[in-house]
Design an enzyme around this catalytic site. Sequence first.
Site, mmCIF file in Angstrom:
data_model
loop_
_atom_site.group_PDB
_atom_site.id
_atom_site.type_symbol
_atom_site.label_atom_id
_atom_site.label_comp_id
_atom_site.label_asym_id
_atom_site.label_seq_id
_atom_site.Cartn_x
_atom_site.Cartn_y
_atom_site.Cartn_z
ATOM 1 N N VAL B 82 -30.326 -11.953 -60.716
ATOM 2 C CA VAL B 82 -31.580 -12.501 -60.198
ATOM 3 C C VAL B 82 -31.353 -13.989 -59.977
ATOM 4 O O VAL B 82 -30.870 -14.671 -60.876
ATOM 5 C CB VAL B 82 -32.729 -12.328 -61.211
ATOM 6 C CG1 VAL B 82 -34.014 -12.942 -60.681
ATOM 7 C CG2 VAL B 82 -32.955 -10.867 -61.527
ATOM 8 N N GLY B 98 -12.106 -29.984 -59.243
ATOM 9 C CA GLY B 98 -11.110 -28.983 -59.574
ATOM 10 C C GLY B 98 -11.336 -28.315 -60.901
ATOM 11 O O GLY B 98 -12.391 -28.461 -61.516
ATOM 12 N N PHE B 170 -6.780 -36.298 -63.664
ATOM 13 C CA PHE B 170 -8.222 -36.514 -63.743
ATOM 14 C C PHE B 170 -8.515 -37.394 -64.944
ATOM 15 O O PHE B 170 -7.668 -37.545 -65.832
ATOM 16 C CB PHE B 170 -8.942 -35.164 -63.868
ATOM 17 C CG PHE B 170 -9.761 -34.812 -62.660
ATOM 18 C CD1 PHE B 170 -9.181 -34.725 -61.423
ATOM 19 C CD2 PHE B 170 -11.129 -34.573 -62.771
ATOM 20 C CE1 PHE B 170 -9.931 -34.404 -60.305
ATOM 21 C CE2 PHE B 170 -11.890 -34.262 -61.660
ATOM 22 C CZ PHE B 170 -11.295 -34.174 -60.429
ATOM 23 N N GLN B 283 -24.557 -36.609 -68.873
ATOM 24 C CA GLN B 283 -23.469 -37.382 -68.275
ATOM 25 C C GLN B 283 -23.915 -38.127 -67.017
ATOM 26 O O GLN B 283 -24.577 -37.562 -66.151
ATOM 27 C CB GLN B 283 -22.325 -36.441 -67.909
ATOM 28 C CG GLN B 283 -21.124 -37.180 -67.340
ATOM 29 C CD GLN B 283 -19.881 -36.312 -67.359
ATOM 30 O OE1 GLN B 283 -19.720 -35.447 -66.512
ATOM 31 N NE2 GLN B 283 -19.020 -36.524 -68.328
ATOM 32 N N HIS B 285 -22.284 -39.956 -63.855
ATOM 33 C CA HIS B 285 -21.006 -40.064 -63.131
ATOM 34 C C HIS B 285 -20.910 -41.462 -62.537
ATOM 35 O O HIS B 285 -21.875 -41.946 -61.944
ATOM 36 C CB HIS B 285 -20.958 -39.005 -62.033
ATOM 37 C CG HIS B 285 -19.577 -38.733 -61.520
ATOM 38 N ND1 HIS B 285 -18.865 -39.640 -60.780
ATOM 39 C CD2 HIS B 285 -18.771 -37.646 -61.650
ATOM 40 C CE1 HIS B 285 -17.674 -39.127 -60.475
ATOM 41 N NE2 HIS B 285 -17.605 -37.915 -60.998
ATOM 42 N N LEU B 295 -22.432 -36.883 -54.899
ATOM 43 C CA LEU B 295 -21.225 -37.131 -55.689
ATOM 44 C C LEU B 295 -20.040 -37.545 -54.815
ATOM 45 O O LEU B 295 -19.775 -36.950 -53.780
ATOM 46 C CB LEU B 295 -20.854 -35.848 -56.454
ATOM 47 C CG LEU B 295 -19.597 -35.941 -57.319
ATOM 48 C CD1 LEU B 295 -19.790 -36.931 -58.452
ATOM 49 C CD2 LEU B 295 -19.217 -34.569 -57.856
ATOM 50 N N GLU B 298 -14.466 -37.444 -58.724
ATOM 51 C CA GLU B 298 -13.484 -38.158 -59.548
ATOM 52 C C GLU B 298 -12.075 -37.988 -58.977
ATOM 53 O O GLU B 298 -11.179 -38.785 -59.257
ATOM 54 C CB GLU B 298 -13.551 -37.589 -60.968
ATOM 55 C CG GLU B 298 -12.732 -38.353 -61.973
ATOM 56 C CD GLU B 298 -13.041 -37.903 -63.402
ATOM 57 O OE1 GLU B 298 -14.229 -37.934 -63.779
ATOM 58 O OE2 GLU B 298 -12.111 -37.519 -64.111
ATOM 59 N N ARG B 329 -15.659 -40.466 -67.908
ATOM 60 C CA ARG B 329 -16.824 -40.897 -67.131
ATOM 61 C C ARG B 329 -17.777 -41.789 -67.916
ATOM 62 O O ARG B 329 -18.337 -42.736 -67.370
ATOM 63 C CB ARG B 329 -17.567 -39.658 -66.646
ATOM 64 C CG ARG B 329 -16.752 -38.908 -65.640
ATOM 65 C CD ARG B 329 -17.288 -37.547 -65.351
ATOM 66 N NE ARG B 329 -16.399 -36.909 -64.372
ATOM 67 C CZ ARG B 329 -16.574 -35.695 -63.902
ATOM 68 N NH1 ARG B 329 -17.585 -34.960 -64.308
ATOM 69 N NH2 ARG B 329 -15.743 -35.203 -63.018
ATOM 70 N N HIS B 394 -25.275 -36.698 -63.702
ATOM 71 C CA HIS B 394 -24.353 -35.738 -63.107
ATOM 72 C C HIS B 394 -24.307 -34.394 -63.814
ATOM 73 O O HIS B 394 -24.192 -33.360 -63.170
ATOM 74 C CB HIS B 394 -22.949 -36.340 -63.094
ATOM 75 C CG HIS B 394 -21.913 -35.447 -62.479
ATOM 76 N ND1 HIS B 394 -22.022 -34.972 -61.184
ATOM 77 C CD2 HIS B 394 -20.762 -34.922 -62.964
ATOM 78 C CE1 HIS B 394 -20.971 -34.206 -60.910
ATOM 79 N NE2 HIS B 394 -20.196 -34.144 -61.976
ATOM 80 N N ARG B 429 -18.248 -34.698 -71.127
ATOM 81 C CA ARG B 429 -17.374 -33.705 -70.498
ATOM 82 C C ARG B 429 -16.296 -34.367 -69.653
ATOM 83 O O ARG B 429 -16.575 -35.324 -68.930
ATOM 84 C CB ARG B 429 -18.200 -32.783 -69.593
ATOM 85 C CG ARG B 429 -17.361 -31.794 -68.824
ATOM 86 C CD ARG B 429 -18.193 -30.849 -68.002
ATOM 87 N NE ARG B 429 -18.865 -31.488 -66.883
ATOM 88 C CZ ARG B 429 -18.283 -31.812 -65.724
ATOM 89 N NH1 ARG B 429 -16.998 -31.585 -65.536
ATOM 90 N NH2 ARG B 429 -18.984 -32.364 -64.749
#
Lengths: 257, 616
Positions: B82, B98, B170, B283, B285, B295, B298, B329, B394, B429
């Site tokens: 749903v 990624g 990253f 968070q 960003h 966005l 990164e 971040r 973010h 994160r």
Amino acid sequence: MKLKVYRYNKKLDSPHYTTFKFRPKPGMTILEALFQIQKQFDDSLAFHYSCRGAVCGTCAMLINKVPRLACRTQLMPLLKGELKINLISYHTIEETNVPWDPEEEILIEPLPHLPVIKDLIVDMSTFFKYYKFIEPVFKPANPAPEKERLIEPNALTELELYTNCILCAACFGACPVDGKNPEYLGPAALAKLYRFHIDPRESNGSERLELANIPNGWWACEFYGNCTRVCPKGVPPTIGIAKARKEIGNKVKSQED
Amino acid sequence: MDTITSVKGISSFSKLEKSQGHSLKEKHNTPLSQMKEIIKGSSKADNLQNVHCHDVLIIGGGLTGLRASLQASNAGINVAVVTKVHPLRSHSVAAQGGMNASLGNVQGEGGSTDSWEAHAYDTVKGSDYLADQDAVARMCREAPATVIELEHMGTVWSRLKNGKIAQRPFGGAGFPRTCYAADRTGHNILHTLYEQVTWRNIPVYEEFFVTSLVHDSGRCIGCTAIEIMTGNVHGFVAKAVLMATGGFGRIFNKSTNALINTGDGQALALMAGVQLKDMEFVQFHPTTLHGTNILISEAARGEGGIIVNKDGKRFMERYAPNSLDLAPRDVVARAMIQEISKGNAYDGGYFHLDLRHLGAKLIMERLPGIRQIAMDFAGVDPIKDLIPVQPGQHYSMGGIDVDINGATSLLGLYAAGECACISVHGANRLGGNSLLETVVFGRLTADKIIEDISNIPKPDSRPVQSAMQKIDARINQILKKDNGKHLFSLRDDMVQTMFDKFGIFRDSKTMKEGLLEIKNMQNEISHVSIDNKDRAVNQALIRFFELEFMLHLAEAVGISALKREESRGSHTRADYPLRDDNRFLKHSIVSFHNGKVEISYKPVKLGMFKPKERVY
């Protein structure tokens, strides 16, 4: 500046246009303008939205007679005539006789060739029916290895052209063939089929191409090129369609030889 | 939009004319069968007829929900999804950067090879030691197989010269570990999973807005929902319900989130008596496009992009001397706010992201999507221009409190993905871990559900039907109200309060003010009215429900933040600048009892890595 917006509510009235006058701020997009109308003037105005960043494909609509994403289309350049896309005209455009002054107004209508549910929201089920028809799922040539299947980076260049499709249906709305033949699978579905066909990991042979080897598949395209012109992601369905036709033709030829 | 006030009547919009259009009439020459489909059930008697039974019901059609539905379907379970939008419009599609996995396809410094343990270490350190280490270990161990599994389903990943899946650096990661598909990773994966779902004919209830979870005898047995296109109320009966509804970023002004990310799942769970965890960890960003806050991945810094201030100077060397622009971040976002307060930002509080030195070829190959975004939404081409960026909300690290299997405290209710807090991200994160979490725990939670439901009999549908009646009456009540407060201005007030009072830097005084404001808004929403009185396609009605949900979450975030008197990860207290492991190495738990939000704590699961100071 004026925004002339197509309105339809099946319970209340026949289709009509409502014009809103306002001062746009620089950089303002059609989607922002629609939100402002909803917010400040008429909270019943209906339109689809999600990412507002031109990646999810939700908000395709007919803007100044060109199917575009509302979220990436800015008002000011439209009025200045900077975002012009010349399309081969087709009956949905030609038969519209709503008075419209492109120097002062921006015309906003639902995407053509799909039934309107309300205002700017169309029923996409036919579009996704054709998407499903071409069996849009990866069918690998060999059983899965333990690690990844290798792909030459060069092979990605063409493949990515087609994986970029966001299924917004702008191409479908811009296609003169879809306009006159509702059974035509349309550019997005065929581009998706072609994406799987050229995936180097897919099974060999041209069984995939056969799926659309029908009058309303590869052979219905008349190469107007509108689909490629309006695609917000640069997908070229007509190139894929032309290549697919050639491959099928070659196969038939080699069988005859 | 600053020039336009949001109060009705003094709008700069005005209605000029209503003209009949003879055109476009062919749009309505719809086959009768299709129109019937659209208008079915419009009479009141039909409103409550729609009850659907499935063994497993998944709420949310993004990466988590679709991956879970595949798992259940593969096990022969009757599963349905749903979702309030078409699955391909889910916010997952917008993920750019990624998915982290220690494939080891690219070697680290000095020829070292990546491992799941190294991935787990970076994740735990990045989390400022608030992540549960058993969950982190599970995710990192599953990561390589998860990337490979997607490849086997047909996902097109970017490749190295040797044909293997490419990986790039990253923020906060010790290895080039992030597998990517140019900067459209979420798009490629979501389309792949949707293809698989379509192929299996898994039922998807599209554009259904879930209004309540239903429980009976201590078990979650389904939910109620509004079919947005008709306005009809539907009921869903299931042995197990999985929440996979994504984040709640839209409670904040300046967010990278899709407009649909209103935290419905977290609020539904809270209202059903389930706890939320670590809600204060939000968070921000560092690089969102100035103005629209779309966005800028990164990946741009992963590929070598740098942030410069108004004097054209790189400033991260003063804040993270080793990692520089590739620090996590929270570190970079805080540095930017400090630069703003020193007067080193451009007017309006933004900086420039410089990619020009990367060259046209690399930008077009690996960052084509963000180049397009910069051109479309800021009118700059990163090949030759600087990109104006500012920090923006973010990601929601917190969410529905679940155990390592994705189960909540309410039997039969599970949650996974961004809406859940299994606690793999802790207080911050790392980029590349969210896509990973969605697919790993979408699959693993589905496995647990499949195991759990084998002995459960089919639930009674009557409680669902009576919940449907309640919602139906509620909708009538909302639509009946006239001349109340303006819905949209209330929402504007909320997002502004949340960004101003619970933003990157927080302190007790402003947070207390913020909480009072949120409380007032919670009272005000009962006086809100909407003009549109139709049931069908009433987007204002849906936004009303969303706003109710968001105001609960705003309070949960606010109280959790106020009570956490330390600085950890994304949660930075100006009045408590240090991390305080003695008092706060623990998860915040929010529960809702008799209309009141309560807060408690529970321990963090430590393990492989002992907490120490984070240095980048």
